[in-house]
Structures are given as C-alpha cells and as structure tokens.
Design a protein around this motif. Structure first.
Motif, mmCIF file in Angstrom:
data_model
loop_
_atom_site.group_PDB
_atom_site.id
_atom_site.type_symbol
_atom_site.label_atom_id
_atom_site.label_comp_id
_atom_site.label_asym_id
_atom_site.label_seq_id
_atom_site.Cartn_x
_atom_site.Cartn_y
_atom_site.Cartn_z
ATOM 1 N N LYS A 37 -6.807 15.529 -6.949
ATOM 2 C CA LYS A 37 -7.243 16.239 -7.525
ATOM 3 C C LYS A 37 -7.369 14.603 -8.255
ATOM 4 O O LYS A 37 -6.422 14.620 -8.440
ATOM 5 N N LYS A 38 -8.452 14.000 -8.779
ATOM 6 C CA LYS A 38 -8.150 12.704 -9.742
ATOM 7 C C LYS A 38 -7.685 13.748 -11.428
ATOM 8 O O LYS A 38 -8.828 14.243 -11.876
ATOM 9 N N LEU A 39 -7.291 13.013 -11.987
ATOM 10 C CA LEU A 39 -6.769 13.508 -13.151
ATOM 11 C C LEU A 39 -7.964 12.730 -14.237
ATOM 12 O O LEU A 39 -7.546 12.191 -14.974
ATOM 13 N N PRO A 40 -8.386 13.293 -15.384
ATOM 14 C CA PRO A 40 -8.860 12.421 -16.564
ATOM 15 C C PRO A 40 -7.581 12.896 -17.517
ATOM 16 O O PRO A 40 -7.271 13.582 -17.975
ATOM 17 N N CYS A 41 -8.444 10.899 -18.162
ATOM 18 C CA CYS A 41 -6.481 10.905 -19.361
ATOM 19 C C CYS A 41 -6.920 12.096 -20.257
ATOM 20 O O CYS A 41 -6.011 12.572 -21.116
ATOM 21 N N LYS A 42 -7.559 13.041 -20.439
ATOM 22 C CA LYS A 42 -7.863 13.552 -21.439
ATOM 23 C C LYS A 42 -6.896 14.459 -21.705
ATOM 24 O O LYS A 42 -6.968 15.730 -23.090
ATOM 25 N N VAL A 43 -6.627 14.945 -20.769
ATOM 26 C CA VAL A 43 -5.750 16.505 -20.356
ATOM 27 C C VAL A 43 -4.611 15.811 -20.083
ATOM 28 O O VAL A 43 -3.486 17.090 -20.240
ATOM 29 N N VAL A 44 -4.252 15.014 -19.792
ATOM 30 C CA VAL A 44 -2.675 14.560 -19.578
ATOM 31 C C VAL A 44 -2.390 14.214 -21.331
ATOM 32 O O VAL A 44 -2.327 13.562 -22.058
ATOM 33 N N ALA A 60 7.342 8.490 -7.506
ATOM 34 C CA ALA A 60 5.593 9.619 -7.921
ATOM 35 C C ALA A 60 5.224 9.141 -9.242
ATOM 36 O O ALA A 60 6.308 9.334 -10.193
ATOM 37 N N ILE A 61 4.352 9.459 -9.859
ATOM 38 C CA ILE A 61 4.103 9.346 -11.105
ATOM 39 C C ILE A 61 3.789 11.134 -11.537
ATOM 40 O O ILE A 61 3.041 11.803 -11.157
ATOM 41 N N ILE A 62 4.920 11.959 -12.463
ATOM 42 C CA ILE A 62 4.237 13.448 -12.886
ATOM 43 C C ILE A 62 3.469 13.224 -14.495
ATOM 44 O O ILE A 62 4.456 12.685 -15.176
ATOM 45 N N PHE A 63 2.586 13.645 -13.649
ATOM 46 C CA PHE A 63 1.657 13.842 -14.821
ATOM 47 C C PHE A 63 2.153 14.963 -16.066
ATOM 48 O O PHE A 63 1.962 16.419 -15.156
ATOM 49 N N HIS A 64 2.249 15.010 -17.161
ATOM 50 C CA HIS A 64 2.972 16.183 -17.402
ATOM 51 C C HIS A 64 0.909 16.720 -18.906
ATOM 52 O O HIS A 64 0.664 15.924 -19.238
ATOM 53 N N LEU A 65 0.575 18.153 -18.333
ATOM 54 C CA LEU A 65 -0.479 18.793 -18.343
ATOM 55 C C LEU A 65 -0.181 20.322 -19.091
ATOM 56 O O LEU A 65 1.574 20.039 -19.439
ATOM 57 N N ARG A 66 -0.824 20.595 -19.935
ATOM 58 C CA ARG A 66 -0.442 21.989 -21.068
ATOM 59 C C ARG A 66 -0.090 22.391 -19.796
ATOM 60 O O ARG A 66 -0.575 23.526 -18.710
ATOM 61 N N GLY A 67 0.840 23.129 -19.848
ATOM 62 C CA GLY A 67 1.554 24.207 -18.923
ATOM 63 C C GLY A 67 2.048 24.188 -17.839
ATOM 64 O O GLY A 67 2.680 25.032 -17.456
ATOM 65 N N ARG A 68 1.954 22.634 -16.854
ATOM 66 C CA ARG A 68 2.456 22.406 -15.812
ATOM 67 C C ARG A 68 2.755 20.869 -16.240
ATOM 68 O O ARG A 68 2.465 19.893 -16.878
ATOM 69 N N VAL A 82 -4.905 6.185 -15.678
ATOM 70 C CA VAL A 82 -4.379 7.195 -16.219
ATOM 71 C C VAL A 82 -3.656 6.468 -16.571
ATOM 72 O O VAL A 82 -2.855 7.807 -18.220
ATOM 73 N N VAL A 83 -2.305 6.052 -16.364
ATOM 74 C CA VAL A 83 -0.550 5.791 -17.096
ATOM 75 C C VAL A 83 -1.116 4.673 -18.299
ATOM 76 O O VAL A 83 -0.925 4.778 -19.440
ATOM 77 N N GLU A 88 -1.551 3.231 -23.966
ATOM 78 C CA GLU A 88 -2.565 3.081 -24.982
ATOM 79 C C GLU A 88 -2.780 4.455 -25.757
ATOM 80 O O GLU A 88 -3.046 4.360 -27.311
ATOM 81 N N ARG A 89 -2.767 5.353 -26.102
ATOM 82 C CA ARG A 89 -2.947 6.683 -26.449
ATOM 83 C C ARG A 89 -2.068 6.543 -27.699
ATOM 84 O O ARG A 89 -1.968 7.085 -28.406
ATOM 85 N N MET A 90 -0.644 6.818 -27.205
ATOM 86 C CA MET A 90 0.263 6.812 -28.250
ATOM 87 C C MET A 90 0.426 5.492 -28.429
ATOM 88 O O MET A 90 1.871 5.881 -29.422
ATOM 89 N N ARG A 91 0.390 4.452 -28.410
ATOM 90 C CA ARG A 91 0.418 3.189 -28.816
ATOM 91 C C ARG A 91 0.030 3.211 -31.163
ATOM 92 O O ARG A 91 0.035 3.054 -31.256
ATOM 93 N N LYS A 92 -1.565 4.286 -30.323
ATOM 94 C CA LYS A 92 -2.591 4.064 -31.430
ATOM 95 C C LYS A 92 -1.510 5.356 -32.307
ATOM 96 O O LYS A 92 -1.499 5.300 -33.764
#
Length: 94
Positions: A37-44, A60-68, A82-83, A88-92
């Motif tokens: 499944k493709k993940l939306p950026c907003k949940v990562v 692999a890229i291990i995406f951190h989501l809420r609780g998993r 998504v990376v 970009e969100r972190m830079r802001k």
C-alpha cells in the motif's frame, strides 16, 4: 565455596540468556518485506533507513506511523516522495 560457584554459574547463565535475547531482537526489528500500500505523507510521523546487514536482508525505508512501523521499498517513486515530504515538514519545524 559451592555457594559461590552456584552464584557464578547463575550469573553466567543469566548473561547468556540476556545476550541471546538481544541478538534475536535485532533481527525482529528488521524489515523482511515491503508494504504493497502507498502511504499518504500526512500519516507518516518520521522514518528511518535500513541497510542490508547480517540480520537484515533488504534495504528499506521504515516509516513511523502512530503506533506502528511500515516497511517500504526505497526504489519506489512513491516511497521517495513520502521521504521528501517528511523531510520538508521537518525543515519547516526546525
């Protein structure tokens, strides 16, 4: 004297048990396959990068989501989008 030997034996045995759990937990934290499944950026919330090593068979890229955590293929364009979005969100915020 026998009591000291028993204590030493118990301590060494305990150390052996702890060491075996540490070794096995390392492989349990590895990605062994990728999400389909493709993940939306907003949940990562963040991500880490896994490189191939003796206990992890894939990059692999291990995406951190809420609780998993979700493992993604770094060669897929959506993964890198998504990376970049998370970066970009972190830079802001910094």
């Amino acid at each position: 004297m026998a009591n000291r030997k028993a204590c030493l034996f118990a301590a060494l045995y305990s150390l052996l048990i702890v060491a075996s759990f540490i070794g096995s937990s390392e492989s349990a934290s590895c990605c062994m396959n990728y999400t389909k499944k493709k993940l939306p950026c907003k949940v990562v919330k963040g991500y880490t990068i896994q490189h191939i090593n003796r206990s992890c068979d894939i990059d692999a890229i291990i995406f951190h989501l809420r609780g998993r955590f979700v493992c993604a293929d770094p060669s897929k364009p959506w993964t890198m989008r998504v990376v970049n979005c998370v970066d970009e969100r972190m830079r802001k915020f910094n």
